[in-house]
Design an enzyme around this catalytic site. Structure first.
Site, PDB file in Angstrom:
ATOM      1  N   ASP A  75      75.954  78.736  53.891  1.00 43.33           N
ATOM      2  CA  ASP A  75      76.312  79.184  52.546  1.00 43.33           C
ATOM      3  C   ASP A  75      77.297  80.350  52.595  1.00 43.33           C
ATOM      4  O   ASP A  75      78.208  80.446  51.765  1.00 43.33           O
ATOM      5  CB  ASP A  75      75.057  79.595  51.768  1.00 43.33           C
ATOM      6  CG  ASP A  75      74.202  78.389  51.413  1.00 43.33           C
ATOM      7  OD1 ASP A  75      73.012  78.562  51.125  1.00 43.33           O
ATOM      8  OD2 ASP A  75      74.746  77.254  51.432  1.00 43.33           O
TER       9      ASP A  75
ATOM     10  N   LEU B 201      58.945  49.799  39.592  1.00 45.46           N
ATOM     11  CA  LEU B 201      57.959  49.119  40.434  1.00 45.46           C
ATOM     12  C   LEU B 201      56.621  48.999  39.727  1.00 45.46           C
ATOM     13  O   LEU B 201      56.225  49.887  38.971  1.00 45.46           O
ATOM     14  CB  LEU B 201      57.758  49.906  41.733  1.00 45.46           C
ATOM     15  CG  LEU B 201      59.000  50.078  42.609  1.00 45.46           C
ATOM     16  CD1 LEU B 201      58.695  51.000  43.777  1.00 45.46           C
ATOM     17  CD2 LEU B 201      59.483  48.720  43.111  1.00 45.46           C
TER      18      LEU B 201
ATOM     19  N   GLU C 126      57.224  52.541  52.790  1.00 46.37           N
ATOM     20  CA  GLU C 126      57.989  53.788  52.659  1.00 46.37           C
ATOM     21  C   GLU C 126      57.179  54.808  51.867  1.00 46.37           C
ATOM     22  O   GLU C 126      56.478  54.423  50.935  1.00 46.37           O
ATOM     23  CB  GLU C 126      59.297  53.514  51.884  1.00 46.37           C
ATOM     24  CG  GLU C 126      60.117  52.369  52.432  1.00 46.37           C
ATOM     25  CD  GLU C 126      61.261  51.941  51.502  1.00 46.37           C
ATOM     26  OE1 GLU C 126      61.396  52.501  50.395  1.00 46.37           O
ATOM     27  OE2 GLU C 126      62.021  51.029  51.889  1.00 46.37           O
TER      28      GLU C 126
ATOM     29  N   LYS D 204      56.600  57.239  48.932  1.00 40.09           N
ATOM     30  CA  LYS D 204      57.206  57.203  47.602  1.00 40.09           C
ATOM     31  C   LYS D 204      57.528  58.630  47.167  1.00 40.09           C
ATOM     32  O   LYS D 204      56.645  59.410  46.818  1.00 40.09           O
ATOM     33  CB  LYS D 204      56.254  56.540  46.605  1.00 40.09           C
ATOM     34  CG  LYS D 204      56.871  56.376  45.240  1.00 40.09           C
ATOM     35  CD  LYS D 204      55.985  55.530  44.334  1.00 40.09           C
ATOM     36  CE  LYS D 204      56.647  55.285  42.998  1.00 40.09           C
ATOM     37  NZ  LYS D 204      56.884  56.532  42.263  1.00 40.09           N
TER      38      LYS D 204
ATOM     39  N   ASP E 180      58.619  61.714  45.039  1.00 38.37           N
ATOM     40  CA  ASP E 180      58.463  62.014  43.617  1.00 38.37           C
ATOM     41  C   ASP E 180      59.649  62.852  43.150  1.00 38.37           C
ATOM     42  O   ASP E 180      59.566  64.070  43.067  1.00 38.37           O
ATOM     43  CB  ASP E 180      57.142  62.770  43.415  1.00 38.37           C
ATOM     44  CG  ASP E 180      56.747  62.801  41.953  1.00 38.37           C
ATOM     45  OD1 ASP E 180      57.365  62.079  41.152  1.00 38.37           O
ATOM     46  OD2 ASP E 180      55.817  63.551  41.612  1.00 38.37           O
TER      47      ASP E 180
ATOM     48  N   ARG F  89      69.064  57.177  36.866  1.00 39.04           N
ATOM     49  CA  ARG F  89      68.515  55.855  36.587  1.00 39.04           C
ATOM     50  C   ARG F  89      68.540  55.547  35.084  1.00 39.04           C
ATOM     51  O   ARG F  89      68.830  54.435  34.674  1.00 39.04           O
ATOM     52  CB  ARG F  89      67.075  55.788  37.103  1.00 39.04           C
ATOM     53  CG  ARG F  89      66.414  54.473  36.824  1.00 39.04           C
ATOM     54  CD  ARG F  89      65.014  54.440  37.417  1.00 39.04           C
ATOM     55  NE  ARG F  89      64.413  53.161  37.174  1.00 39.04           N
ATOM     56  CZ  ARG F  89      63.874  52.791  36.030  1.00 39.04           C
ATOM     57  NH1 ARG F  89      63.870  53.653  35.017  1.00 39.04           N
ATOM     58  NH2 ARG F  89      63.362  51.605  35.860  1.00 39.04           N
TER      59      ARG F  89
ATOM     60  N   TYR G 250      66.980  54.549  49.807  1.00 42.38           N
ATOM     61  CA  TYR G 250      66.005  53.491  50.069  1.00 42.38           C
ATOM     62  C   TYR G 250      66.343  52.152  49.418  1.00 42.38           C
ATOM     63  O   TYR G 250      65.603  51.198  49.531  1.00 42.38           O
ATOM     64  CB  TYR G 250      64.597  53.918  49.662  1.00 42.38           C
ATOM     65  CG  TYR G 250      64.483  54.391  48.217  1.00 42.38           C
ATOM     66  CD1 TYR G 250      64.652  53.513  47.152  1.00 42.38           C
ATOM     67  CD2 TYR G 250      64.187  55.720  47.927  1.00 42.38           C
ATOM     68  CE1 TYR G 250      64.554  53.937  45.841  1.00 42.38           C
ATOM     69  CE2 TYR G 250      64.084  56.160  46.615  1.00 42.38           C
ATOM     70  CZ  TYR G 250      64.273  55.266  45.582  1.00 42.38           C
ATOM     71  OH  TYR G 250      64.179  55.689  44.288  1.00 42.38           O
TER      72      TYR G 250
ATOM     73  N   LYS H 102      49.800  54.014  44.588  1.00 43.19           N
ATOM     74  CA  LYS H 102      49.737  55.419  44.187  1.00 43.19           C
ATOM     75  C   LYS H 102      48.558  56.130  44.829  1.00 43.19           C
ATOM     76  O   LYS H 102      47.493  55.539  44.999  1.00 43.19           O
ATOM     77  CB  LYS H 102      49.586  55.513  42.662  1.00 43.19           C
ATOM     78  CG  LYS H 102      50.793  55.023  41.882  1.00 43.19           C
ATOM     79  CD  LYS H 102      51.954  55.975  42.057  1.00 43.19           C
ATOM     80  CE  LYS H 102      53.021  55.840  41.007  1.00 43.19           C
ATOM     81  NZ  LYS H 102      52.674  56.211  39.686  1.00 43.19           N
TER      82      LYS H 102
ATOM     83  N   CYS I  52      43.465  91.297  20.925  1.00 47.45           N
ATOM     84  CA  CYS I  52      44.493  91.003  21.921  1.00 47.45           C
ATOM     85  C   CYS I  52      44.275  91.889  23.158  1.00 47.45           C
ATOM     86  O   CYS I  52      44.189  93.107  23.025  1.00 47.45           O
ATOM     87  CB  CYS I  52      45.865  91.267  21.308  1.00 47.45           C
ATOM     88  SG  CYS I  52      47.199  91.298  22.521  1.00 47.45           S
TER      89      CYS I  52
ATOM     90  N   CYS J 261      47.106  94.670  23.535  1.00 48.24           N
ATOM     91  CA  CYS J 261      47.330  95.813  22.637  1.00 48.24           C
ATOM     92  C   CYS J 261      46.133  96.185  21.784  1.00 48.24           C
ATOM     93  O   CYS J 261      46.170  97.178  21.077  1.00 48.24           O
ATOM     94  CB  CYS J 261      48.532  95.542  21.736  1.00 48.24           C
ATOM     95  SG  CYS J 261      48.197  94.323  20.455  1.00 48.24           S
TER      96      CYS J 261
ATOM     97  N   CYS K 209      47.961  87.078  18.739  1.00 45.48           N
ATOM     98  CA  CYS K 209      47.898  88.499  18.456  1.00 45.48           C
ATOM     99  C   CYS K 209      48.708  88.723  17.180  1.00 45.48           C
ATOM    100  O   CYS K 209      49.835  88.243  17.064  1.00 45.48           O
ATOM    101  CB  CYS K 209      48.514  89.275  19.608  1.00 45.48           C
ATOM    102  SG  CYS K 209      48.873  90.977  19.178  1.00 45.48           S
TER     103      CYS K 209
ATOM    104  N   CYS L 252      53.127  94.796  19.947  1.00 43.59           N
ATOM    105  CA  CYS L 252      52.296  94.374  21.076  1.00 43.59           C
ATOM    106  C   CYS L 252      53.173  94.325  22.327  1.00 43.59           C
ATOM    107  O   CYS L 252      54.220  93.687  22.320  1.00 43.59           O
ATOM    108  CB  CYS L 252      51.704  92.997  20.803  1.00 43.59           C
ATOM    109  SG  CYS L 252      50.875  92.300  22.244  1.00 43.59           S
TER     110      CYS L 252
HETATM  111  C1  9MJ Z   1      60.705  56.211  46.232  1.00 45.52           C
HETATM  112  N1  9MJ Z   1      60.575  56.751  45.023  1.00 45.52           N
HETATM  113  O1  9MJ Z   1      60.573  56.869  47.254  1.00 45.52           O
HETATM  114  C2  9MJ Z   1      61.679  52.872  45.735  1.00 45.52           C
HETATM  115  N2  9MJ Z   1      61.043  54.828  46.302  1.00 45.52           N
HETATM  116  O2  9MJ Z   1      62.623  50.679  45.433  1.00 45.52           O
HETATM  117  C3  9MJ Z   1      61.132  54.048  47.433  1.00 45.52           C
HETATM  118  N3  9MJ Z   1      61.381  54.079  45.273  1.00 45.52           N
HETATM  119  C4  9MJ Z   1      62.153  51.793  44.926  1.00 45.52           C
HETATM  120  N4  9MJ Z   1      61.527  52.854  47.063  1.00 45.52           N
HETATM  121  C5  9MJ Z   1      62.987  49.880  44.431  1.00 45.52           C
HETATM  122  N5  9MJ Z   1      60.871  54.490  48.677  1.00 45.52           N
HETATM  123  C6  9MJ Z   1      62.764  50.528  43.251  1.00 45.52           C
HETATM  124  C7  9MJ Z   1      62.230  51.756  43.569  1.00 45.52           C
END
Ligand code: 9MJ
Length: 698
Positions: free
Chosen positions: A49, A95, A128, A130, A132, A151, A238, A326, A420, A423, A444, A450
């Protein structure tokens, strides 16, 4: 980074600057290559950086020397005010979910049935983690990144190319790839970067994000790409969209190709040949979850062979060949040591359970919000209780339930304080007069002084639509508050006096010279004379915004009349008489003036102000002046708000319901119960057209 000492940017000659920019461009490109392609960076992020910052600083001093291959060009230009929409050439998938072993076994059995394969045949799946984060699609044309899109709803997303270009994980150009290539994957933020970012945001008074996902989304949708660049988003590839030549024969092969091209591909992916393999993967990933350093919410299984994927196709919008398995919400038990109450910037009291520290999903939880007193009562959380704590989908932790069997003898139901804690003023839940139910939040009532609310109130007080004091923005308010110089609105008008008297706290402020002081005092002085409507607006009475403030000012016309009424027993009746002020608002206004702390703070403030009266609306020449009017049914010649504004400008009061005080009901088509009420009270009913004639607009 080069070890030789760098000369300060200010001291570089043009020749030196030119040479330095060339060196930096080459060095940064090399670091990028090591980082992206070799996965082996040689410098720390901070050093990297620093190189970029030096490059930018030199370019700022010598803009004519900016190179065509400058690293700063990797950050795109500022996008337009809003993100442009882009249609995905190939839809981005969603999915289906599996929540249990059984769901997973069903998924595999369904596939075999669809293909008409015997139960005991092997199928290969790529498993794989998943991630978030946020799914994005990256479009490369002739190896150049030309589009980065979110998306969105799967069919249409937002063009976030400029921001995407600031991600170090995403190559800007590719060699040896098809002319058209769309790489898809997840943008996310690591736990470490998330923590660092929130820390900075907190210091700077910026927005605090609840979890890395929200932070990543917030960063990616920043209108200023340099903000995205600061937040260190990462990426895993992915999936793919459009391509002009086949990328491979299987999911696995294509992921290897992505890796070769320089995209980060999650290192934990595996090929699995049976449900048992897949479950082993799932359990393994679940065990590693807490130490990964980024959020995942499950695993994804995908049929490896693309020909099979094709045959399997889709059920509605989700592929039949993939599923997300999940993780269950993570839970842990702990005990409630104390229920504390915090006062937010707007005066809302929030109960928070302090629990014995416990690790939930890799994060140590010590405090759990109980949201409000109804929530505490519903769950019946008491001090001493054993509770089940959950972090679901990495949202803020919550208490799922109390383990009643382990409640200590004598544990008492929790009672929210009605004063409160910041205060000592009265804290109340406003009753909604319509429903007779109390509001969820307890607040309050000491709006003006306050300490918990002070910064927000002072900021509001000085803001453009209130006192409009230039130079007294949020940052200055916060600093003055922290230094004990500003506590309540009246203090603003004492600043100059205190400064002149040599108040050290004001005079010794960093970066605060005579000039800036003089400038601020001048803008404060200019506001000692203030219109009644602005003053009312500035008080920050709950529910009272600009429109209501103006309405109140026009009706009472002078501060003395307004204040006298608000302090009297007639306050509610007087407010009720004003069309456009409902019961909830009237109660909020009344509560404000009922709080002694507010009246005291107000009186301290009033000493410094000259309040200018607001003229009553002109009434003399309109036949509707002074009349109370109700509009009902659909209006065809004007919108309802237009009609209301027009009527009020002619001196009429516009009410929401018909009573015996109503003079005229203007009824359009579809008028219902109000028409009946009008008949009941013997009120004149006219059409919209007649109304227009009456007010002189044919
Ligand atoms: C995530 N969120 O890591 C898909 N995803 O493939 C992986 N999402 C995905 N694959 C097709 N590892 C639609 C979503």
């Amino acid at each position: 980074m080069s070890k030789r000492a760098s000369k300060a940017v200010e001291q570089l000659t043009e020749e030196e600057a030119r040479a330095e920019l060339a060196r930096l461009a080459a060095e940064i490109v090399e670091h990028d290559r090591l980082y992206y392609l070799e996965d082996a960076p040689k410098v720390s992020d901070a050093d990297y950086d620093a190189l970029r910052q030096r490059n930018n600083a030199i370019e700022a001093r010598f803009p004519e020397l900016i190179r065509v291959d400058s690293p700063s060009e990797r950050v795109g230009a500022k996008p337009a005010e809003r993100f442009e929409k882009v249609r995905h050439t190939v839809s981005m998938l969603s999915l289906g979910n599996a929540f249990s072993e059984e769901d997973l076994a069903d998924f595999v059995a369904r596939i075999k049935r669809f293909l008409n394969w015997p139960d005991d045949t092997d199928l290969i799946f790529v498993s794989e983690p998943k991630i978030d984060g946020l799914a994005v699609s990256l479009r490369y044309e002739k190896g150049k990144l030309v589009l980065g899109a979110t998306r969105g709803d799967g069919a249409e997303g937002e063009n976030v190319t400029a921001n995407i270009k600031t991600l170090r994980d995403i190559p800007q150009s590719l060699k040896g790839v098809p002319d058209i290539l769309e790489v898809r994957g997840e943008v996310y933020m690591s736990h470490a970067d998330f923590a660092g970012m929130n820390e900075r945001q907190e210091k700077e008074g910026g927005k605090i994000f609840a979890n890395p996902r929200n932070a990543a989304a917030g960063s990616l949708r920043q209108l200023d790409p340099s903000m995205t660049a600061k937040r260190l988003l990462r990426f895993f590839a992915y999936s793919w969209g459009e391509f002009s030549e086949p990328l491979g024969a299987s999911q696995w092969e294509i992921l290897q190709a992505f890796r070769k091209w320089g995209f980060p591909v999650n290192p934990l992916i595996r090929q699995c040949r049976s449900v048992a393999d897949m479950l082993a993967f799932y359990n393994d990933i679940q065990h590693q979850r807490a130490s990964l350093g980024y959020d995942i919410d499950g695993v994804v299984y995908k049929i490896d062979d693309l020909k099979l994927q094709d045959r399997l196709g889709f059920v509605s919008r989700s592929p039949r060949w993939a599923i997300a398995h999940k993780f269950p919400a993570e839970q842990a038990e702990s005990t409630v040591e104390e229920i504390a109450v915090y006062v937010g910037r707007t005066g809302v009291l929030t109960p928070v359970a302090h629990i014995a520290p416990v690790t939930v999903g890799g994060v140590v939880v010590r405090n759990v919000t109980l949201h409000n007193e109804d929530e505490v009562a519903r769950k019946d959380v008491r001090v001493g209780d054993t509770v089940v704590v959950q972090r679901a989908g990495d949202v803020i932790p919550q208490i799922v339930r109390v383990v009643l069997e382990r409640r200590p003898k004598g544990a008492k139901p929790y009672k929210m304080p009605d004063i409160c804690p910041a205060c000592g003023s009265h804290a109340s839940r406003q009753i909604n007069p319509k429903t007779g139910e109390p509001e969820v939040a307890r607040r309050c009532t000491n709006t003006l002084s306050c300490p918990a609310q002070a910064v927000e109130r002072l900021r509001h007080f000085a803001a453009r639509d209130a006192f409009d004091i230039e130079g007294l923005g949020e940052k200055t308010v916060q600093e003055f508050f922290d230094d004990g110089i500003l506590k309540e609105p009246a203090d603003i008008f004492r600043l100059e006096e205190r400064y002149a008297a040599g108040d050290k706290a004001i005079a010794a402020r960093e970066g605060w010279g005579e000039q800036s002081a003089a400038k601020l005092f001048k803008s404060i002085d200019a506001r000692r004379k203030i219109g009644l409507d602005r003053l009312i607006m500035a008080l920050g009475i709950p529910q009272v915004g600009e429109t209501t403030a103006r309405l109140l000012a026009r009706n009472f016309q002078s501060w003395d009349a307004f204040y006298a009424s608000m302090k009297s027993d007639n306050a509610m009746a007087d407010l009720d008489d004003i069309g456009g002020i409902g019961d909830v608002m009237a109660t909020a206004i009344k509560n404000f003036f009922d709080e002694a702390h507010n009246r005291e703070a107000l009186e301290r403030l009033l000493k410094y102000l000259e309040i200018t009266d607001v003229a009553a609306p002109k009434t003399s020449d309109s036949p509707v002046a002074g009349k109370t009017v109700v509009f009902t049914g659909s209006l065809e010649l004007m919108t309802r708000s237009e009609a209301k504004a027009r009527a009020e400008s002619l001196g009429a009061k516009v009410a929401g319901s018909v009573s015996k005080k109503t003079d005229i009901v203007v009824a359009g088509p579809g008028a219902g119960s109000k028409l009946k009420d009008a008949e009941k009270h013997g009120v004149t009913v006219i059409s919209e057209e007649d109304w227009m004639k009456l007010i002189g607009t044919p």
